[in-house]
Motif scaffolding. Sequence first.
Motif, PDB file in Angstrom:
ATOM      1  N   LEU A  10       0.847  -1.195   0.000  1.00 35.38           N
ATOM      2  CA  LEU A  10       0.000   0.000   0.000  1.00 35.38           C
ATOM      3  C   LEU A  10       0.883   1.246   0.000  1.00 35.38           C
ATOM      4  CD1 LEU A  10      -2.774  -1.030   2.569  1.00 35.38           C
ATOM      5  CD2 LEU A  10      -3.007  -0.817   0.086  1.00 35.38           C
ATOM      6  N   PRO A  11       1.411   1.617  -1.153  1.00 36.22           N
ATOM      7  CA  PRO A  11       2.246   2.823  -1.221  1.00 36.22           C
ATOM      8  C   PRO A  11       1.446   4.061  -0.847  1.00 36.22           C
ATOM      9  CG  PRO A  11       2.486   1.476  -3.196  1.00 36.22           C
ATOM     10  CD  PRO A  11       1.314   0.930  -2.442  1.00 36.22           C
ATOM     11  N   SER A  12       2.135   5.086  -0.426  1.00 36.38           N
ATOM     12  CA  SER A  12       1.465   6.334  -0.037  1.00 36.38           C
ATOM     13  C   SER A  12       0.877   7.021  -1.255  1.00 36.38           C
ATOM     14  CB  SER A  12       2.462   7.267   0.653  1.00 36.38           C
ATOM     15  OG  SER A  12       3.422   7.736  -0.281  1.00 36.38           O
ATOM     16  N   ILE A  13      -0.133   7.864  -1.004  1.00 30.16           N
ATOM     17  CA  ILE A  13      -0.780   8.603  -2.079  1.00 30.16           C
ATOM     18  C   ILE A  13       0.215   9.494  -2.802  1.00 30.16           C
ATOM     19  CG2 ILE A  13      -2.485  10.401  -2.593  1.00 30.16           C
ATOM     20  CD1 ILE A  13      -3.767   7.755  -2.115  1.00 30.16           C
ATOM     21  N   SER A  14       1.157  10.093  -2.074  1.00 25.17           N
ATOM     22  CA  SER A  14       2.120  10.995  -2.706  1.00 25.17           C
ATOM     23  C   SER A  14       2.989  10.251  -3.720  1.00 25.17           C
ATOM     24  CB  SER A  14       3.001  11.673  -1.650  1.00 25.17           C
ATOM     25  OG  SER A  14       3.705  10.709  -0.888  1.00 25.17           O
ATOM     26  N   LEU A  15       3.401   9.023  -3.396  1.00 24.16           N
ATOM     27  CA  LEU A  15       4.203   8.242  -4.341  1.00 24.16           C
ATOM     28  C   LEU A  15       3.369   7.872  -5.571  1.00 24.16           C
ATOM     29  CD1 LEU A  15       6.216   5.753  -2.075  1.00 24.16           C
ATOM     30  CD2 LEU A  15       6.750   8.106  -2.714  1.00 24.16           C
ATOM     31  N   ARG A  47      11.298   6.619  -7.666  1.00 23.94           N
ATOM     32  CA  ARG A  47      12.302   5.627  -7.271  1.00 23.94           C
ATOM     33  C   ARG A  47      11.847   4.891  -6.001  1.00 23.94           C
ATOM     34  NH1 ARG A  47      15.812   3.803 -11.041  1.00 23.94           N
ATOM     35  NH2 ARG A  47      17.022   5.481 -12.021  1.00 23.94           N
ATOM     36  N   ALA A  48      11.301   5.647  -5.062  1.00 23.10           N
ATOM     37  CA  ALA A  48      10.845   5.040  -3.814  1.00 23.10           C
ATOM     38  C   ALA A  48       9.703   4.060  -4.079  1.00 23.10           C
ATOM     39  CB  ALA A  48      10.387   6.119  -2.835  1.00 23.10           C
ATOM     40  N   LEU A  49       8.817   4.406  -5.024  1.00 20.70           N
ATOM     41  CA  LEU A  49       7.719   3.510  -5.368  1.00 20.70           C
ATOM     42  C   LEU A  49       8.255   2.231  -6.016  1.00 20.70           C
ATOM     43  CD1 LEU A  49       4.682   2.933  -5.636  1.00 20.70           C
ATOM     44  CD2 LEU A  49       4.703   4.196  -7.802  1.00 20.70           C
ATOM     45  N   GLU A  50       9.201   2.384  -6.926  1.00 18.57           N
ATOM     46  CA  GLU A  50       9.789   1.211  -7.578  1.00 18.57           C
ATOM     47  C   GLU A  50      10.455   0.289  -6.554  1.00 18.57           C
ATOM     48  OE1 GLU A  50      10.925   2.675 -12.073  1.00 18.57           O
ATOM     49  OE2 GLU A  50      12.202   3.358 -10.422  1.00 18.57           O
ATOM     50  N   GLU A  51      11.123   0.882  -5.595  1.00 19.65           N
ATOM     51  CA  GLU A  51      11.772   0.070  -4.565  1.00 19.65           C
ATOM     52  C   GLU A  51      10.730  -0.643  -3.701  1.00 19.65           C
ATOM     53  OE1 GLU A  51      14.284   2.666  -2.386  1.00 19.65           O
ATOM     54  OE2 GLU A  51      15.655   3.038  -4.064  1.00 19.65           O
ATOM     55  N   GLN A  52       9.623   0.043  -3.424  1.00 17.64           N
ATOM     56  CA  GLN A  52       8.601  -0.557  -2.564  1.00 17.64           C
ATOM     57  C   GLN A  52       7.901  -1.724  -3.248  1.00 17.64           C
ATOM     58  OE1 GLN A  52       6.008   2.274  -0.704  1.00 17.64           O
ATOM     59  NE2 GLN A  52       4.681   0.726   0.200  1.00 17.64           N
ATOM     60  N   VAL A  53       7.584  -1.574  -4.544  1.00 14.74           N
ATOM     61  CA  VAL A  53       6.880  -2.645  -5.247  1.00 14.74           C
ATOM     62  C   VAL A  53       7.849  -3.660  -5.853  1.00 14.74           C
ATOM     63  CG1 VAL A  53       4.889  -1.190  -5.731  1.00 14.74           C
ATOM     64  CG2 VAL A  53       6.721  -1.330  -7.417  1.00 14.74           C
ATOM     65  N   GLY A  54       9.125  -3.293  -5.929  1.00 13.40           N
ATOM     66  CA  GLY A  54      10.121  -4.220  -6.451  1.00 13.40           C
ATOM     67  C   GLY A  54      10.080  -4.417  -7.944  1.00 13.40           C
ATOM     68  N   VAL A  55       9.594  -3.410  -8.671  1.00 13.16           N
ATOM     69  CA  VAL A  55       9.471  -3.500 -10.128  1.00 13.16           C
ATOM     70  C   VAL A  55       9.908  -2.181 -10.741  1.00 13.16           C
ATOM     71  CG1 VAL A  55       7.873  -3.820 -12.076  1.00 13.16           C
ATOM     72  CG2 VAL A  55       7.552  -5.131  -9.971  1.00 13.16           C
ATOM     73  N   GLU A  56      10.634  -2.246 -11.861  1.00 12.10           N
ATOM     74  CA  GLU A  56      11.005  -1.028 -12.576  1.00 12.10           C
ATOM     75  C   GLU A  56       9.807  -0.563 -13.395  1.00 12.10           C
ATOM     76  OE1 GLU A  56      13.917  -0.938 -15.944  1.00 12.10           O
ATOM     77  OE2 GLU A  56      15.107   0.177 -14.476  1.00 12.10           O
ATOM     78  N   LEU A  57       9.381   0.664 -13.164  1.00 11.10           N
ATOM     79  CA  LEU A  57       8.178   1.191 -13.811  1.00 11.10           C
ATOM     80  C   LEU A  57       8.474   2.023 -15.046  1.00 11.10           C
ATOM     81  CD1 LEU A  57       6.328   2.245 -10.533  1.00 11.10           C
ATOM     82  CD2 LEU A  57       5.944   0.174 -11.888  1.00 11.10           C
TER      83      LEU A  57
END
Length: 306
Positions: A10-15, A47-57
């Motif tokens: 559940l990433p933050s809304i800002s990300l 970058r923080a979102l990619e790290e959290q989900v573990g996928v390059e977007l």
Amino acid sequence: MTMLPPRRFLPSISLLAAFEAAARTGSVTIAAKELNLTQSAVSRQIRALEEQVGVELFVRERQTIRLTLAGDGYAREIREALRRISSASLNLRANPHGGSLNLAILPTFGARWLAPRLPRFLDANKGITINLATRLSPFDFRLDSLDAAIHFGHPQWPGAELTFLMSERTVPACSPAFRQAHGIKEPADILGLPLLHLTSRPDAWETWFAGNGVAFGSVHGMLFDQFATAAQAAAAGLGVALLPTFLIQEELRRGELVTAVDHEMESAERYYLACPTERLDYAPLTAFRSWIVAEAAASHPVQLTE
């Protein structure tokens, strides 16, 4: 009770907002301006979102970015999720003390039958707000932020409970001048005249001719996606349309439309209120369902004997 997924999913809304803006615009610079942030801040959030989900977007190429295949699919789902969150927040702000009911309607039914009656429901149910959206065919309630829908057809809608509202009778209608010019006296006289068709009811004329004992070959004519425009076209003298009698009462009363021949036919399909099973206990929906069933019974007492 439905359990929320683990926090790491559940990433933050800002990300998510930074990612969605960059995905939609194809530019970190434009996304930063839209969000009133710096480019570096948006880049860090992605970058923080990619790290959290573990996928390059994104694929980063010099000064440009483009979505990866995974990123493209994720962007579509996130965009819809953010839209639904925004819509829920807007509904809450508009009606902080009562519930909101998001209702899908058929356009002509909604405008001509439902809308004139809605003030009675709102007067009797203070604090409930109804939001209307047009839908012409069944949809997946799980993928839309709607609580119920007006459905015309057979009692089939996966994942929803259908409550019978009313049946319908249709009549061939045209302008008075058109009827006089073509000397229409009986059903067979309509065959060969310009016919107006609803795209949602492609076999309506064939059914009507067959029900009135008229042999026919191919039935052609103009296509319309809504009853209102078909009725206007008929009133303008463009042809004959098969229209529900309860939706054209005003045009008949004013003489803009007349029955081409006095041969009504009851439709095989019916009107229903479709409700997702998981929303049946939602208080605004419960109140609305009771009300609309009573209104339908009052306006169509003969058809509601089943």
